[in-house]
Design a protein around this motif. Sequence first.
Motif, PDB file in Angstrom:
ATOM      1  N   LEU A   1      92.534 113.508 -13.913  1.00  0.00           N
ATOM      2  CA  LEU A   1      91.723 113.759 -12.717  1.00  0.00           C
ATOM      3  C   LEU A   1      90.239 113.639 -13.034  1.00  0.00           C
ATOM      4  CD1 LEU A   1      91.439 114.793  -9.759  1.00  0.00           C
ATOM      5  CD2 LEU A   1      91.446 117.121 -10.702  1.00  0.00           C
ATOM      6  N   TYR A   2      89.533 112.842 -12.236  1.00  0.00           N
ATOM      7  CA  TYR A   2      88.079 112.838 -12.271  1.00  0.00           C
ATOM      8  C   TYR A   2      87.574 112.644 -10.859  1.00  0.00           C
ATOM      9  CZ  TYR A   2      88.593 107.698 -12.274  1.00  0.00           C
ATOM     10  OH  TYR A   2      88.923 106.407 -11.977  1.00  0.00           O
ATOM     11  N   LYS A   3      86.266 112.771 -10.655  1.00  0.00           N
ATOM     12  CA  LYS A   3      85.743 112.681  -9.293  1.00  0.00           C
ATOM     13  C   LYS A   3      84.383 111.989  -9.254  1.00  0.00           C
ATOM     14  CE  LYS A   3      85.950 117.116  -8.735  1.00  0.00           C
ATOM     15  NZ  LYS A   3      85.854 118.493  -8.178  1.00  0.00           N
ATOM     16  N   ASN A   4      84.153 111.321  -8.132  1.00  0.00           N
ATOM     17  CA  ASN A   4      82.840 110.740  -7.807  1.00  0.00           C
ATOM     18  C   ASN A   4      82.283 109.826  -8.897  1.00  0.00           C
ATOM     19  OD1 ASN A   4      82.784 112.136  -5.310  1.00  0.00           O
ATOM     20  ND2 ASN A   4      81.984 113.966  -6.319  1.00  0.00           N
ATOM     21  N   LYS A   5      83.139 108.957  -9.422  1.00  0.00           N
ATOM     22  CA  LYS A   5      82.667 107.961 -10.375  1.00  0.00           C
ATOM     23  C   LYS A   5      81.826 106.936  -9.629  1.00  0.00           C
ATOM     24  CE  LYS A   5      84.372 104.226 -13.341  1.00  0.00           C
ATOM     25  NZ  LYS A   5      85.588 103.520 -13.837  1.00  0.00           N
ATOM     26  N   THR A   6      80.643 106.637 -10.154  1.00  0.00           N
ATOM     27  CA  THR A   6      79.706 105.733  -9.483  1.00  0.00           C
ATOM     28  C   THR A   6      79.189 104.693 -10.466  1.00  0.00           C
ATOM     29  OG1 THR A   6      79.026 107.525  -8.012  1.00  0.00           O
ATOM     30  CG2 THR A   6      77.595 105.600  -8.116  1.00  0.00           C
ATOM     31  N   GLU A   7      79.287 103.418 -10.067  1.00  0.00           N
ATOM     32  CA  GLU A   7      78.792 102.311 -10.879  1.00  0.00           C
ATOM     33  C   GLU A   7      77.769 101.523 -10.067  1.00  0.00           C
ATOM     34  OE1 GLU A   7      81.905 100.164 -13.294  1.00  0.00           O
ATOM     35  OE2 GLU A   7      83.203 101.237 -11.884  1.00  0.00           O
ATOM     36  N   VAL A   8      76.641 101.228 -10.696  1.00  0.00           N
ATOM     37  CA  VAL A   8      75.590 100.438 -10.051  1.00  0.00           C
ATOM     38  C   VAL A   8      75.132  99.376 -11.038  1.00  0.00           C
ATOM     39  CG1 VAL A   8      73.315 100.444  -8.965  1.00  0.00           C
ATOM     40  CG2 VAL A   8      74.820 102.424  -8.698  1.00  0.00           C
ATOM     41  N   SER A   9      75.024  98.138 -10.568  1.00  0.00           N
ATOM     42  CA  SER A   9      74.504  97.069 -11.410  1.00  0.00           C
ATOM     43  C   SER A   9      73.581  96.188 -10.580  1.00  0.00           C
ATOM     44  CB  SER A   9      75.639  96.226 -12.003  1.00  0.00           C
ATOM     45  OG  SER A   9      76.406  95.619 -10.980  1.00  0.00           O
ATOM     46  N   ALA A  10      72.625  95.582 -11.248  1.00  0.00           N
ATOM     47  CA  ALA A  10      71.680  94.677 -10.594  1.00  0.00           C
ATOM     48  C   ALA A  10      71.392  93.520 -11.533  1.00  0.00           C
ATOM     49  CB  ALA A  10      70.395  95.408 -10.223  1.00  0.00           C
ATOM     50  N   TRP A  11      71.036  92.365 -10.976  1.00  0.00           N
ATOM     51  CA  TRP A  11      70.817  91.190 -11.795  1.00  0.00           C
ATOM     52  C   TRP A  11      69.784  90.282 -11.148  1.00  0.00           C
ATOM     53  CZ3 TRP A  11      71.957  86.718  -9.205  1.00  0.00           C
ATOM     54  CH2 TRP A  11      72.804  86.839  -8.092  1.00  0.00           C
ATOM     55  N   ILE A  12      69.157  89.489 -12.005  1.00  0.00           N
ATOM     56  CA  ILE A  12      68.253  88.440 -11.533  1.00  0.00           C
ATOM     57  C   ILE A  12      68.532  87.187 -12.354  1.00  0.00           C
ATOM     58  CG2 ILE A  12      66.429  90.010 -10.772  1.00  0.00           C
ATOM     59  CD1 ILE A  12      64.887  89.312 -13.311  1.00  0.00           C
ATOM     60  N   SER A  13      68.299  86.040 -11.735  1.00  0.00           N
ATOM     61  CA  SER A  13      68.477  84.760 -12.412  1.00  0.00           C
ATOM     62  C   SER A  13      67.346  83.838 -11.996  1.00  0.00           C
ATOM     63  CB  SER A  13      69.835  84.144 -12.046  1.00  0.00           C
ATOM     64  OG  SER A  13      70.008  82.894 -12.679  1.00  0.00           O
ATOM     65  N   THR A  14      66.581  83.347 -12.964  1.00  0.00           N
ATOM     66  CA  THR A  14      65.459  82.489 -12.632  1.00  0.00           C
ATOM     67  C   THR A  14      65.937  81.051 -12.437  1.00  0.00           C
ATOM     68  OG1 THR A  14      64.938  82.033 -14.951  1.00  0.00           O
ATOM     69  CG2 THR A  14      63.922  83.979 -13.957  1.00  0.00           C
ATOM     70  N   ASN A  15      65.039  80.202 -12.058  1.00  0.00           N
ATOM     71  CA  ASN A  15      65.355  78.816 -11.702  1.00  0.00           C
ATOM     72  C   ASN A  15      65.725  78.011 -12.958  1.00  0.00           C
ATOM     73  OD1 ASN A  15      65.484  76.233 -10.719  1.00  0.00           O
ATOM     74  ND2 ASN A  15      63.520  76.287  -9.658  1.00  0.00           N
ATOM     75  N   PHE A  16      66.991  77.580 -13.048  1.00  0.00           N
ATOM     76  CA  PHE A  16      67.445  76.834 -14.216  1.00  0.00           C
ATOM     77  C   PHE A  16      66.857  75.431 -14.270  1.00  0.00           C
ATOM     78  CE2 PHE A  16      71.663  79.143 -15.370  1.00  0.00           C
ATOM     79  CZ  PHE A  16      70.941  80.315 -15.543  1.00  0.00           C
ATOM     80  N   ASN A  17      66.178  74.990 -13.217  1.00  0.00           N
ATOM     81  CA  ASN A  17      65.489  73.709 -13.278  1.00  0.00           C
ATOM     82  C   ASN A  17      64.323  73.737 -14.262  1.00  0.00           C
ATOM     83  OD1 ASN A  17      67.231  72.790 -11.335  1.00  0.00           O
ATOM     84  ND2 ASN A  17      65.772  72.882  -9.655  1.00  0.00           N
TER      85      ASN A  17
END
Length: 802
Positions: free
Chosen positions: A575-591
């Motif tokens: 038993l566990y409660k209120n597991k929260t995962e947050v992720s963010a990312w950026i990708s610059t112009n591969f040109n």
Amino acid sequence: MTLLSTLCWSQSKKSLTISRTSTPPKIDGILNETIWQKADQAKDFVQFRPEMDVVEADSIKTIVKMAYDDNAIYVGAYLYDDPKDIMKQLTSRDNFGQSDFFGVIFNPNNDGQNDTEFFVFSSGTQADALQSPSNGEDFSWNAVWDSAVKIVSDGWIVEMKIPYRCLRFSNTNVQEWGLQFHRHFRRDRTQYTWNPIDPSKGNIGLYHGVLRGLENIDPPVRLSLYPFTSGLLNTIDGQTDTDINIGLDLKYGISENFTLDATLIPDFSQAGFDDVELNLGPFEQTFSEQRQFFTEGVDLFNKGNLFFSRRIGNGPSGDISLNDDEEYVHNPSTVKVLNALKISGRTKKGLGIGVFNAITEKTTATVKNNTDGSTRIETVEPLANYSILVIDKQFNQNSSVSLINTNVTRAGHFRDANVTGLLADISNKRNTYNIDGQLKMSRLNLTDGDQVGYNYLVSARKSHGNMRYGAYHVYADNKYDINDLGLIRRNNYSNYGAFASYRIFKPTKRLNRHSIAVELNHRYLAVPNVYTGTELELDYFAQTRKIFTYGFDFEMDMGNRYDYFEPRTEGRYFLYKNKTEVSAWISTNFNKRFAFNINLGTETYFDDSRDTRKYGINFSPRFRLNDHLLLRYSTEYVKADKDIGYTDKVDDAIIFGIRNQKEITNTLSADYSFNPFQSLSLKFRNYWSGVDYHNNLFVLADNGTLSREGVYTASGLENDPNINFNTWNLDFSYSWQFAPGSFITALYRNRLFYENDDSDKGFSESLNLLLDQPIQHTFSLRIQYFIDYNEVKKLFKNKNNS
């Protein structure tokens, strides 16, 4: 990345009339033959990405012409542009890189669902794929065809020859095919098509124009042979093994629409290493398929997700019970594939049939008795047969009904398996709503009787417009098991879900595109019917006008979560409660010559009884030194403090532990292309993980919480749970296409592995220990030659005439 993706339907369609030629053009990128002066033109291309209905400017206009004879279709395209703006990075086949491209898409059945795609990059490199709404684009399919590119003062020219052996079409006197042309400008990611596309609904095949004028062409004898020879030298810790293999792959057109693919003496010696990681979870660790035969042309067999090709030739299914005084002398981790074949195709009326069969050899292990020195040989995998039958009926250019059966038969007393699935994917005529239904049954033949399990899925969704939404229910009982030839990480679930998303199809002032999606999942066990948790997920994606992309993901297990799988014991839960995962990312112009990706993530629990914190970062820069050389590096660091998980089982006590874990992954790759036919590739990867429990061990109570009842230490368990895990692998290869469809590939590899319970050692100390381990060196050379029956027949005919 899917290049054409799932799209749309159109009321009006353009048409192009193709001209027959008695003299085939020379494929040199110069459109100076008479046929090109007289041929009908496909022009007035229209943008569909990122913005719809933008007519091409004169300075970047596209003009395409086509011709045909008894052997092939010829395509000539003049692509106007400023040469200094044309991006043309050299890459390996099917790797689009930073290049402009031109593509021609054929649908000989004109059914809106089954396309054959051919792309030529401005660098001269080729790509090809099979495409369908249910499977997307399959770039593992490779045909043998010819093309040439020439950069000129006002743009670039593409010339193509596509032999009929690359296409499946009916034997009728007059034919009309679905036809589409694509042109992509890499510098700003704009993409144009000949027949306009509305990306707000439907699938892309519904937008094709029509190719007219094909008359009196006969499907050729589609027989292609790929004889090969390979040599392998493997050395580790002073022991050297060598192997020489001679074999044959073949493709044979059984009829105008059905093809047999076979590998008669398989050679998978150059399949890449798997990216192994430390697995602390309750479910098996799996890896993607790297053997070409099992990735190419398997779209029909992937129906219903019942086929996981890594099962064929993977680890043995049997096990041996060792006595206290016994040990393994030889315990194989893989099984040899003796042969494999596929028969697949689709009739003009949309009936698809697929047959797959593979045979693996009997495999034995050797066990030594340390008391008297005797040995015994035990069968761990008998002679086994793997088969699949698929019947798939497409209709209305957007729907299908399928029946699929998979079967594994093993000799002797070993387990057999059979799975049957009935699938329906139905869209309305306007391509605005979709219903998906699946019903599957698995049957295992075990020594103590049959085990029968069931699985079903039903979903309905709105599939057009900016705003889309839907709901589903998916169920699998506790006896449903497809893992002999398929992949299911867990069964015993009954989940209800609803989802909604919003996306734009017209760019804003700052954004080319953006989308946001939300999903709510309410979960139960199937047997017994008990609640396990509710999950909320939110995803966002955006790309700016300057090709800068970013986004975030949010997931939360709301309230109590009852995990019935982590304890590895039926009926027990953690038993566990209120597991929260947050992720963010950026990708610059591969040109840009220098670009990078950054990913940040964190995991936490809003739970007073738990203080787990987990976070990670991945930084992946890349540098394109010139159009020949690309360097990429990736480093990832993950740290989990006071994580909680299963450790061991002592009698009836389930032991959990509070652990600290660190993971570091470093990957370096370099790709150098001399030209479209020769390339060098280097990949290095090092993965390390350390896990330390600090003797924070507990007993799992009946109510899912942790108890200090009983005193357990890491040293007191049969297996010390502390872990120091380190792996290293390096691949360096040279590939040369010395003739159409013919390759020489030279490969060097090395590999190191180290695992023990020295959790107090950090990354640097562990790396030093890893480098002290015996290193495995592998050298291999493979030569494959392409033989087309029609070309051989023509050669002998010319000799006889002379």
